[in-house]
Each structure stands twice: as structure tokens, then as C-alpha cells.
Design a protein around this motif. Structure first.
Motif, PDB file in Angstrom:
ATOM      1  N   PRO A 247      98.120-126.941  24.978  1.00 63.25           N
ATOM      2  CA  PRO A 247      98.856-125.795  24.459  1.00 63.25           C
ATOM      3  C   PRO A 247      98.055-124.501  24.576  1.00 63.25           C
ATOM      4  CG  PRO A 247      97.872-126.994  22.648  1.00 63.25           C
ATOM      5  CD  PRO A 247      97.556-127.781  23.899  1.00 63.25           C
ATOM      6  N   MET A 248      98.635-123.443  24.055  1.00 62.62           N
ATOM      7  CA  MET A 248      97.973-122.135  24.014  1.00 62.62           C
ATOM      8  C   MET A 248      96.675-122.274  23.231  1.00 62.62           C
ATOM      9  SD  MET A 248      98.872-118.741  24.669  1.00 62.62           S
ATOM     10  CE  MET A 248      98.526-117.073  24.085  1.00 62.62           C
ATOM     11  N   PHE A 249      95.544-121.918  23.849  1.00 60.12           N
ATOM     12  CA  PHE A 249      94.256-121.984  23.175  1.00 60.12           C
ATOM     13  C   PHE A 249      94.011-120.714  22.354  1.00 60.12           C
ATOM     14  CE2 PHE A 249      92.828-124.670  26.996  1.00 60.12           C
ATOM     15  CZ  PHE A 249      93.134-125.863  26.351  1.00 60.12           C
ATOM     16  N   LYS A 250      93.109-120.816  21.426  1.00 57.50           N
ATOM     17  CA  LYS A 250      92.762-119.667  20.593  1.00 57.50           C
ATOM     18  C   LYS A 250      92.275-118.488  21.428  1.00 57.50           C
ATOM     19  CE  LYS A 250      89.834-118.471  16.614  1.00 57.50           C
ATOM     20  NZ  LYS A 250      88.827-118.982  15.647  1.00 57.50           N
ATOM     21  N   VAL A 251      91.527-118.773  22.513  1.00 60.94           N
ATOM     22  CA  VAL A 251      90.958-117.688  23.322  1.00 60.94           C
ATOM     23  C   VAL A 251      92.000-116.955  24.141  1.00 60.94           C
ATOM     24  CG1 VAL A 251      88.696-118.789  23.475  1.00 60.94           C
ATOM     25  CG2 VAL A 251      90.406-119.251  25.240  1.00 60.94           C
ATOM     26  N   HIS A 252      93.194-117.553  24.310  1.00 59.01           N
ATOM     27  CA  HIS A 252      94.218-116.879  25.097  1.00 59.01           C
ATOM     28  C   HIS A 252      94.761-115.642  24.391  1.00 59.01           C
ATOM     29  CE1 HIS A 252      94.875-120.847  27.364  1.00 59.01           C
ATOM     30  NE2 HIS A 252      94.504-119.950  28.259  1.00 59.01           N
ATOM     31  N   TRP A 253      94.878-115.700  23.063  1.00 60.21           N
ATOM     32  CA  TRP A 253      95.462-114.565  22.339  1.00 60.21           C
ATOM     33  C   TRP A 253      94.636-113.283  22.494  1.00 60.21           C
ATOM     34  CZ3 TRP A 253     100.311-114.617  21.370  1.00 60.21           C
ATOM     35  CH2 TRP A 253     100.977-115.785  20.997  1.00 60.21           C
ATOM     36  N   PRO A 254      93.314-113.312  22.328  1.00 58.50           N
ATOM     37  CA  PRO A 254      92.540-112.083  22.551  1.00 58.50           C
ATOM     38  C   PRO A 254      92.651-111.566  23.988  1.00 58.50           C
ATOM     39  CG  PRO A 254      91.264-113.653  21.287  1.00 58.50           C
ATOM     40  CD  PRO A 254      92.473-114.387  21.766  1.00 58.50           C
ATOM     41  N   LEU A 255      92.770-112.471  24.962  1.00 57.74           N
ATOM     42  CA  LEU A 255      92.937-112.037  26.345  1.00 57.74           C
ATOM     43  C   LEU A 255      94.252-111.273  26.509  1.00 57.74           C
ATOM     44  CD1 LEU A 255      92.154-111.977  29.334  1.00 57.74           C
ATOM     45  CD2 LEU A 255      93.123-114.276  29.572  1.00 57.74           C
ATOM     46  N   VAL A 256      95.318-111.809  25.931  1.00 59.26           N
ATOM     47  CA  VAL A 256      96.617-111.115  25.982  1.00 59.26           C
ATOM     48  C   VAL A 256      96.495-109.748  25.311  1.00 59.26           C
ATOM     49  CG1 VAL A 256      98.999-111.160  25.155  1.00 59.26           C
ATOM     50  CG2 VAL A 256      97.963-113.234  26.093  1.00 59.26           C
ATOM     51  N   ALA A 257      95.873-109.713  24.140  1.00 58.19           N
ATOM     52  CA  ALA A 257      95.722-108.452  23.413  1.00 58.19           C
ATOM     53  C   ALA A 257      94.921-107.434  24.224  1.00 58.19           C
ATOM     54  CB  ALA A 257      95.037-108.714  22.069  1.00 58.19           C
ATOM     55  N   ALA A 258      93.879-107.898  24.900  1.00 57.97           N
ATOM     56  CA  ALA A 258      93.048-106.992  25.701  1.00 57.97           C
ATOM     57  C   ALA A 258      93.853-106.381  26.839  1.00 57.97           C
ATOM     58  CB  ALA A 258      91.837-107.747  26.248  1.00 57.97           C
ATOM     59  N   MET A 259      94.744-107.160  27.440  1.00 63.41           N
ATOM     60  CA  MET A 259      95.557-106.631  28.539  1.00 63.41           C
ATOM     61  C   MET A 259      96.556-105.602  28.025  1.00 63.41           C
ATOM     62  SD  MET A 259      96.064-109.891  31.123  1.00 63.41           S
ATOM     63  CE  MET A 259      96.788-111.038  29.941  1.00 63.41           C
ATOM     64  N   VAL A 260      97.144-105.843  26.859  1.00 59.70           N
ATOM     65  CA  VAL A 260      98.060-104.864  26.280  1.00 59.70           C
ATOM     66  C   VAL A 260      97.331-103.567  25.986  1.00 59.70           C
ATOM     67  CG1 VAL A 260      99.586-104.352  24.329  1.00 59.70           C
ATOM     68  CG2 VAL A 260      99.521-106.669  25.267  1.00 59.70           C
ATOM     69  N   LYS A 261      96.198-103.695  25.329  1.00 57.79           N
ATOM     70  CA  LYS A 261      95.445-102.516  24.892  1.00 57.79           C
ATOM     71  C   LYS A 261      94.853-101.736  26.064  1.00 57.79           C
ATOM     72  CE  LYS A 261      91.633-101.207  21.794  1.00 57.79           C
ATOM     73  NZ  LYS A 261      92.383-100.193  21.063  1.00 57.79           N
ATOM     74  N   ALA A 262      94.194-102.430  26.989  1.00 58.71           N
ATOM     75  CA  ALA A 262      93.492-101.748  28.076  1.00 58.71           C
ATOM     76  C   ALA A 262      94.439-101.190  29.129  1.00 58.71           C
ATOM     77  CB  ALA A 262      92.496-102.700  28.732  1.00 58.71           C
ATOM     78  N   CYS A 263      95.542-101.900  29.366  1.00 62.00           N
ATOM     79  CA  CYS A 263      96.455-101.507  30.445  1.00 62.00           C
ATOM     80  C   CYS A 263      97.686-100.765  29.946  1.00 62.00           C
ATOM     81  CB  CYS A 263      96.888-102.739  31.236  1.00 62.00           C
ATOM     82  SG  CYS A 263      95.522-103.674  31.976  1.00 62.00           S
ATOM     83  N   GLY A 264      97.907-100.725  28.632  1.00 60.65           N
ATOM     84  CA  GLY A 264      99.063-100.031  28.093  1.00 60.65           C
ATOM     85  C   GLY A 264     100.379-100.669  28.476  1.00 60.65           C
ATOM     86  N   ILE A 265     100.379-102.000  28.601  1.00 57.27           N
ATOM     87  CA  ILE A 265     101.565-102.720  29.045  1.00 57.27           C
ATOM     88  C   ILE A 265     102.114-103.599  27.922  1.00 57.27           C
ATOM     89  CG2 ILE A 265     100.795-102.777  31.437  1.00 57.27           C
ATOM     90  CD1 ILE A 265      99.905-105.684  31.000  1.00 57.27           C
ATOM     91  N   SER A 266     103.348-104.055  28.103  1.00 55.48           N
ATOM     92  CA  SER A 266     103.913-105.078  27.240  1.00 55.48           C
ATOM     93  C   SER A 266     103.661-106.431  27.888  1.00 55.48           C
ATOM     94  CB  SER A 266     105.414-104.857  27.064  1.00 55.48           C
ATOM     95  OG  SER A 266     105.678-103.598  26.465  1.00 55.48           O
ATOM     96  N   VAL A 267     103.418-107.446  27.069  1.00 54.88           N
ATOM     97  CA  VAL A 267     103.148-108.793  27.596  1.00 54.88           C
ATOM     98  C   VAL A 267     104.009-109.807  26.856  1.00 54.88           C
ATOM     99  CG1 VAL A 267     101.428-110.595  28.007  1.00 54.88           C
ATOM    100  CG2 VAL A 267     100.766-108.182  28.178  1.00 54.88           C
TER     101      VAL A 267
END
Length: 312
Positions: free
Chosen positions: A99-119
Motif C-alpha cells: 500500500p501507500m507508504f508513509k514516505v510517499h505522502w511527504p513526496l506528494v506534498a513536496a511536489m505540490v509545494k515546489a511545483c505549485g501543482i495539484s496532485v
């Protein structure tokens, strides 16, 4: 063949933090057993896997949308200021069985924050408790819904490891069906051949702290469910050139201590031969899905390149 324009070594030696992380990984419990028998033992009669919960702090940092699609939870994170110009559909890794690992959530958050995108993140059902067809059906449904509400040219498909496979195979299904294609494709350490047929992979295996050939072949066989390993739906590495030619601009990121590096190189060459604007970024001594270790220099470089790719 790879050329200077299709491959770039972004890190010639591992950062100090990456060396420390690898030291810790080498002494920790493996994500996957290191042999085929161990894999089958773990899978036999296991409890239903549970996705790591989204950190509650995300509700303060982002606009969070949650819905159910085909019985599965789908989470979307928007920047606090509202939906981004680009919308990413992201599939987490885990060999289709984790399943979704704990480390995946910060990666998703980093992409939203750094790239200004929706995920958007589909929390898809696991094999073997659900068939691979359930994973594909969910991917198709979530993409169709997203493409109906957002310009497909501003959708980017992304995923890590098995999730990279899911993103790529979804794009290939859209090519075959004539559906609206995403504008870009990003693959983090993608699993491109479930059978790992290339003999050159054996030379990388001793350096890979996480993945082993026998384990992955056993896992791949479980996911293939009787289909041939060179079926492009099973192993997109073997997709026909005429299908590859219709894929959008593609970027791949893989560490050199990841057994998937061999197929990443081959696939980049096939994409370039088909006329796709594709690039592979490599990182010396970096392990599988190293971009999830956000504090490292290497992970920061990946996020920066992703941001530049979206701005291009």
C-alpha cells in the motif's frame, strides 16, 4: 542507443546524507524479502494491507479533496491558493502488492509545494487481494474524471516504481483507445519489465539494497496472472514503436544502484528512436526511489527538474 541529449548524470557521487541513508537502509528491515521463497511466505495468508494515513497537518497546508471511485479512496492536494495550472495523477509504488507508504505522502506534498501543482493520488487495491484489472480500472476512471474537468494537455502522469509502470501503461492504453492524452509523463524509478529479462541487470543487483531479481520476478508473475511477461500491458518496455511515438514528452529519474536502471536506459533509447522528447536523469550510487528521501541533495535535484519540466 542513448546519446548526450537523452541521458544526463546529475550526480557523479552520492551526497553525504545519501551515504548515511544507504547505511541505514542496509541495516534495516527490507521492504521486500530478498529471495523468492521469502516473498511467497510473506504473501501467503497476509492481512489486508492498509495505506499509510495522510498526515493531518496537510489539511492546514493544502486544500484537500477526498472522494471514492470504484470503491477506492482518491485524495487530491491543491496548493493553499487553489488548483494549480498543472494537475498530476500520481501512482505510488510498492510492487503492486504494497500500500501507500508513509514516505510517499511527504513526496506528494513536496511536489505540490515546489511545483505549485495539484496532485491526485488514487489509493488503489492491492494484488493479490484484488486482480490487476481492478488497479487498471481505477486508474482509467480517475483519469477520465480528471480529463473531463481539467485540460488534458495540462495533466501530467507520474508514479514511482510500480506506480511508474501504472502511469506509463495508462498512457499507452489511452494511445490505443484514442482517448485524450496527458501533456507530460514523469517516471520515478519505473518498473518497466516485470520479468527483468535483461542479463545486464545481474551486474547491478549486488549494489541494490532494496530490490532483488528473484523476488521481483515472483512478484511480477503474481501481477501478470498468466499473461506473457513480454506483453506490453505487463511490461511496457516492449510496447510497439508506433504506440511509443504517440506518448507525450517524458522524463525518467533512476539511481545507478537500482536494478531498474538497465531497463530505464533501454526504454529511453526506444522512446528517442520513436521520436519522443525523452530524457533520463541518473544519480550515482542512489538507491531505488531515492527521490522520496527529500532532505538529500539528489531528491532536491529531482524536484527541481520536475518543476523545470512543467515550466518548459
Amino acid at each position: 542507443m542513448l546519446t548526450d541529449s537523452s541521458i544526463a548524470l546529475r550526480s557523479a557521487s552520492p551526497s553525504l546524507l545519501m551515504r548515511v541513508i544507504k547505511f541505514v537502509i542496509a541495516r534495516g528491515k527490507p521492504v521486500f524479502p530478498h529471495d523468492e521463497a521469502g516473498f511467497h511466505a510473506v504473501m501467503a495468508g497476509r492481512r489486508l494491507p492498509v495505506d499509510a494515513p495522510m498526515p493531518e497537518g496537510f489539511r492546514k497546508r493544502f486544500v484537500v479533496e477526498e472522494r471514492e471511485v470504484l470503491g477506492s479512496r482518491v485524495v487530491t492536494l491543491h496548493p493553499k491558493g487553489g488548483p494549480g495550472a498543472w494537475h498530476m495523477l500520481y501512482f505510488h509504488g510498492g510492487g503492486f502488492v504494497q500500500p501507500m507508504f508513509k514516505v510517499h505522502w511527504p513526496l506528494v506534498a513536496a511536489m505540490v509545494k515546489a511545483c505549485g501543482i495539484s496532485v491526485t493520488v488514487p489509493l488503489y487495491p492491492m494484488v493479490p487481494e484484488a486482480p490487476y484489472t481492478a488497479q487498471d480500472a481505477l486508474a482509467d476512471a480517475v483519469y477520465a474524471d480528471l480529463a473531463a474537468r481539467h485540460d488534458p494537455a495540462r495533466i501530467i502522469l507520474n508514479g514511482d516504481s510500480a506506480g511508474g509502470h501504472m502511469a506509463l501503461v495508462l498512457a499507452l492504453r489511452l494511445v490505443r483507445s484514442g482517448g485524450p492524452l496527458p501533456g507530460k509523463l514523469a517516471l520515478f524509478a519505473p518498473w518497466l519489465d516485470l520479468g527483468l529479462a535483461d542479463p545486464a541487470i545481474a551486474a547491478v543487483e549486488p549494489h541494490d539494497l532494496m530490490l532483488k531479481i528473484g523476488t521481483l520476478r515472483a512478484c511480477g508473475g503474481l501481477v501478470a496472472a498468466g499473461r506473457a511477461m513480454d506483453d506490453p500491458d505487463v511490461s511496457p518496455l516492449y510496447a510497439a514503436p508506433e504506440l511509443l511515438a504517440q506518448l507525450p514528452p517524458t522524463r525518467i529519474w533512476t539511481g545507478r544502484h537500482d536494478i531498474f536502471i538497465v531497463d530505464s536506459r533501454s526504454f529511453t533509447g526506444r522512446l528517442r528512436a520513436a521520436g519522443v522528447y525523452a530524457k533520463l536523469y541518473e544519480y550515482e550510487a542512489a538507491p531505488h526511489v531515492f527521490m522520496a528521501v527529500l532532505p538529500t541533495r539528489e531528491a532536491k535535484d529531482v524536484i527541481g527538474l520536475l518543476r523545470a519540466f512543467l515550466a518548459d
